[in-house]
Design a protein around this motif. Structure first.
Motif, PDB file in Angstrom:
ATOM      1  N   UNK A 126       0.599  -1.396  -0.290  1.00 23.27           N
ATOM      2  CA  UNK A 126      -0.034   0.427   0.065  1.00 23.27           C
ATOM      3  C   UNK A 126       1.631   1.433   0.072  1.00 23.27           C
ATOM      4  N   UNK A 127       0.530   2.503  -0.650  1.00 23.89           N
ATOM      5  CA  UNK A 127       0.490   3.636  -0.443  1.00 23.89           C
ATOM      6  C   UNK A 127      -0.480   5.183  -0.037  1.00 23.89           C
ATOM      7  N   UNK A 128      -0.403   5.572   0.628  1.00 24.94           N
ATOM      8  CA  UNK A 128      -1.061   6.660   0.716  1.00 24.94           C
ATOM      9  C   UNK A 128      -1.517   6.808  -1.251  1.00 24.94           C
ATOM     10  N   UNK A 129      -3.236   7.324  -0.665  1.00 27.68           N
ATOM     11  CA  UNK A 129      -3.461   7.547  -1.503  1.00 27.68           C
ATOM     12  C   UNK A 129      -3.594   8.826  -2.763  1.00 27.68           C
ATOM     13  N   UNK A 130      -2.184   9.718  -2.209  1.00 23.14           N
ATOM     14  CA  UNK A 130      -2.506  11.151  -3.498  1.00 23.14           C
ATOM     15  C   UNK A 130      -0.711  10.634  -3.559  1.00 23.14           C
ATOM     16  N   UNK A 180       8.535  -3.141  11.619  1.00 17.16           N
ATOM     17  CA  UNK A 180       7.336  -1.943  12.455  1.00 17.16           C
ATOM     18  C   UNK A 180       6.364  -3.470  12.864  1.00 17.16           C
ATOM     19  N   UNK A 181       7.005  -4.031  14.269  1.00 15.93           N
ATOM     20  CA  UNK A 181       5.717  -5.199  14.790  1.00 15.93           C
ATOM     21  C   UNK A 181       3.805  -4.723  14.724  1.00 15.93           C
ATOM     22  N   UNK A 182       4.049  -3.701  14.397  1.00 17.17           N
ATOM     23  CA  UNK A 182       2.097  -3.351  14.620  1.00 17.17           C
ATOM     24  C   UNK A 182       1.977  -2.938  13.157  1.00 17.17           C
ATOM     25  N   UNK A 183       1.335  -4.158  12.498  1.00 18.78           N
ATOM     26  CA  UNK A 183       0.170  -3.678  11.062  1.00 18.78           C
ATOM     27  C   UNK A 183      -0.502  -2.298  10.763  1.00 18.78           C
ATOM     28  N   UNK A 184      -1.484  -1.965  12.337  1.00 20.07           N
ATOM     29  CA  UNK A 184      -1.870  -0.426  12.160  1.00 20.07           C
ATOM     30  C   UNK A 184      -1.126   0.009  11.931  1.00 20.07           C
ATOM     31  N   UNK A 185       0.564   0.535  12.683  1.00 20.47           N
ATOM     32  CA  UNK A 185       1.108   1.382  12.627  1.00 20.47           C
ATOM     33  C   UNK A 185       1.610   1.843  11.710  1.00 20.47           C
ATOM     34  N   UNK A 188      -0.965   3.915   9.593  1.00 19.67           N
ATOM     35  CA  UNK A 188      -0.836   5.079   9.847  1.00 19.67           C
ATOM     36  C   UNK A 188       0.300   6.111   9.397  1.00 19.67           C
ATOM     37  N   UNK A 189       1.345   5.006   9.575  1.00 21.34           N
ATOM     38  CA  UNK A 189       2.851   5.371   9.119  1.00 21.34           C
ATOM     39  C   UNK A 189       3.117   5.971   7.235  1.00 21.34           C
ATOM     40  N   UNK A 190       2.092   5.185   7.243  1.00 22.68           N
ATOM     41  CA  UNK A 190       2.073   5.082   5.445  1.00 22.68           C
ATOM     42  C   UNK A 190       1.213   6.546   5.660  1.00 22.68           C
ATOM     43  N   UNK A 191       0.394   6.601   5.818  1.00 20.14           N
ATOM     44  CA  UNK A 191      -1.221   8.257   6.137  1.00 20.14           C
ATOM     45  C   UNK A 191      -0.260   9.078   6.484  1.00 20.14           C
ATOM     46  N   UNK A 192       0.918   8.937   7.356  1.00 24.01           N
ATOM     47  CA  UNK A 192       1.526  10.079   7.861  1.00 24.01           C
ATOM     48  C   UNK A 192       3.046  10.952   7.036  1.00 24.01           C
ATOM     49  N   UNK A 194       5.670   9.462   6.585  1.00 20.89           N
ATOM     50  CA  UNK A 194       6.537   8.740   7.399  1.00 20.89           C
ATOM     51  C   UNK A 194       7.690   7.417   6.949  1.00 20.89           C
ATOM     52  N   UNK A 195       7.005   6.526   6.282  1.00 20.81           N
ATOM     53  CA  UNK A 195       6.818   6.062   5.249  1.00 20.81           C
ATOM     54  C   UNK A 195       6.644   5.856   4.375  1.00 20.81           C
ATOM     55  N   UNK A 196       6.775   5.509   3.131  1.00 22.22           N
ATOM     56  CA  UNK A 196       6.592   5.715   1.609  1.00 22.22           C
ATOM     57  C   UNK A 196       5.154   4.642   0.960  1.00 22.22           C
ATOM     58  N   UNK A 197       5.584   2.982   1.508  1.00 22.66           N
ATOM     59  CA  UNK A 197       5.122   2.092   1.332  1.00 22.66           C
ATOM     60  C   UNK A 197       5.109   1.228   2.385  1.00 22.66           C
ATOM     61  N   UNK A 198       4.098   0.704   2.660  1.00 17.85           N
ATOM     62  CA  UNK A 198       4.297  -0.720   3.910  1.00 17.85           C
ATOM     63  C   UNK A 198       2.957  -1.354   3.491  1.00 17.85           C
ATOM     64  N   UNK A 199       3.634  -2.894   4.192  1.00 20.68           N
ATOM     65  CA  UNK A 199       2.800  -4.261   3.201  1.00 20.68           C
ATOM     66  C   UNK A 199       1.977  -5.071   5.272  1.00 20.68           C
ATOM     67  N   UNK A 200       1.219  -4.965   4.419  1.00 19.24           N
ATOM     68  CA  UNK A 200      -0.607  -5.191   5.160  1.00 19.24           C
ATOM     69  C   UNK A 200      -0.999  -6.515   4.783  1.00 19.24           C
ATOM     70  N   UNK A 201      -1.535  -7.456   5.740  1.00 19.50           N
ATOM     71  CA  UNK A 201      -2.647  -8.420   5.137  1.00 19.50           C
ATOM     72  C   UNK A 201      -3.978  -7.945   4.894  1.00 19.50           C
ATOM     73  N   UNK A 202      -4.668  -9.057   3.717  1.00 16.15           N
ATOM     74  CA  UNK A 202      -5.989  -8.631   2.578  1.00 16.15           C
ATOM     75  C   UNK A 202      -6.839  -8.457   4.536  1.00 16.15           C
ATOM     76  N   UNK A 203      -7.544  -7.852   4.443  1.00 12.16           N
ATOM     77  CA  UNK A 203      -8.753  -7.507   5.609  1.00 12.16           C
ATOM     78  C   UNK A 203      -8.617  -6.593   6.316  1.00 12.16           C
ATOM     79  N   UNK A 204      -7.591  -5.909   6.839  1.00 10.48           N
ATOM     80  CA  UNK A 204      -6.439  -4.851   7.933  1.00 10.48           C
ATOM     81  C   UNK A 204      -7.598  -4.226   7.342  1.00 10.48           C
ATOM     82  N   UNK A 205      -7.121  -3.345   6.459  1.00 13.78           N
ATOM     83  CA  UNK A 205      -7.776  -2.146   5.973  1.00 13.78           C
ATOM     84  C   UNK A 205      -9.198  -1.813   6.915  1.00 13.78           C
ATOM     85  N   UNK A 206     -10.016  -2.966   6.669  1.00 12.60           N
ATOM     86  CA  UNK A 206     -11.043  -2.981   6.997  1.00 12.60           C
ATOM     87  C   UNK A 206     -11.743  -3.254   8.408  1.00 12.60           C
TER      88      UNK A 206
END
Length: 306
Positions: A126-130, A180-185, A188-192, A194-206
């Motif tokens: 994932x990346x920020x929508x912008x 980063x041990x927390x997928x939530x973080x 959030x780091x992508x959105x703020x 702090x990083x450009x790219x994040x890896x998370x599992x399907x369903x986590x955004x929901x």
């Protein structure tokens, strides 16, 4: 093969050597029985594990007539506790579960099934929508984070494997690649920024939307999104879900009781309400994960398949 080596009711008792939480409350009618130790990998926090799994542990306790000691495991302690023989059963992501099975001969009993996705899941890049990042080539030189290089499944390794298969080496081609041990973080780091790219599992955004941590799915964008009929858009191949495993020294009769109790659960059972699963099925084939581990030379890669 791709070769890659990564960088280094009442409430059951809850404890973990890494996350200092301890409770000794058990079912009063079962206090004289030897507790059954069930380890569960934390992907966000010990509190989250307790909230999600306590109803299931209470159900199992009533079914097997033993108190349950719920042990919250980190990416590191799941291996240590298994090696020490401190657990009777272990619940963790399929990558770590297969690594542990290869090392310590655990027995997979059942596989989680989830609403809409059944016994499979996948990983997102994932990346920020912008963001100006639109494809894998655009990732070069960017800052990225995932949960754990060696043992996180859809929180890291599925994406690493996918990128390597597409000619991008995360450990060379990102300007920064951290854990980063927390997928939530990570989200959030992508959105703020702090990083450009994040890896998370399907369903986590929901899940984050349900908890008020994310407003809309379109706050982020999925890179290399696949739309193949799977319930969620995803970046990587689809892999089997989390298993529940028994350690080799666990009493066979107890193993039989736990497996039976889990399989007979129906989607509407209250023990599943906080777990975000709709049941368990007999353990599916995890051969896909054995191959990934060997191809990437992850922990246990040189142990012969059992």
């Amino acid at each position: 093969m791709l070769l890659w080596t990564g960088c280094s009711g009442s409430t059951p008792a809850l404890n973990d050597t890494d996350i200092e939480i301890d409770s000794t409350v058990k079912h009063s009618t079962l206090l004289k029985e030897e507790p059954v130790n069930v380890g569960v990998l934390s992907i966000d926090s010990a509190v989250s594990v307790s909230e999600q799994y306590t109803p299931l542990m209470n159900y199992l306790s009533s079914e097997i007539k033993h108190p349950i000691n719920l042990m919250v495991l980190s990416q590191e302690s799941q291996f240590k506790k298994t090696e020490e023989g401190a657990l009777d059963f272990i619940i963790n992501n399929p990558l770590a579960a297969v690594q542990i099975q290869r090392l310590y001969q655990t027995e997979f009993l059942v596989t989680h099934t989830r609403p809409k996705t059944g016994s499979n899941f996948s990983g997102l890049i994932i990346v920020d929508s912008d963001s100006a990042i639109n494809n894998i080539e655009d990732l070069k030189g960017k800052r990225a984070a995932c949960v754990s290089f060696q043992t996180a499944a859809a929180g890291c390794t599925f994406q690493i494997y996918h990128l390597l298969q597409n000619g991008f080496d995360p450990h060379r081609d990102f300007s920064q690649f951290i854990e980063n041990k927390s997928q939530d973080n990570i989200v959030l780091a992508v959105l703020n920024g702090a990083i450009d790219v994040g890896f998370v599992r399907t369903g986590h955004l929901e899940k984050m939307i349900d908890r008020g941590l994310l407003s809309r799915l379109d706050e982020v964008r999925i890179i290399d999104a696949v739309n193949d009929g799977f319930s969620y858009s995803h970046s990587t191949d689809v892999y089997p879900e989390w298993p529940v495993a028994a350690l080799p020294d666990t009493d066979p009769e107890l193993v039989k009781q736990v497996k039976s109790a889990l399989i007979k659960l129906t989607p509407e059972h209250p023990a599943l309400a906080t777990l975000e699963v709709d049941g368990f099925v007999p353990a599916v084939d995890y051969g896909q994960l054995h191959e990934l581990i060997k191809n990437l030379k992850l922990k246990s890669w040189n142990v012969d398949d059992k």
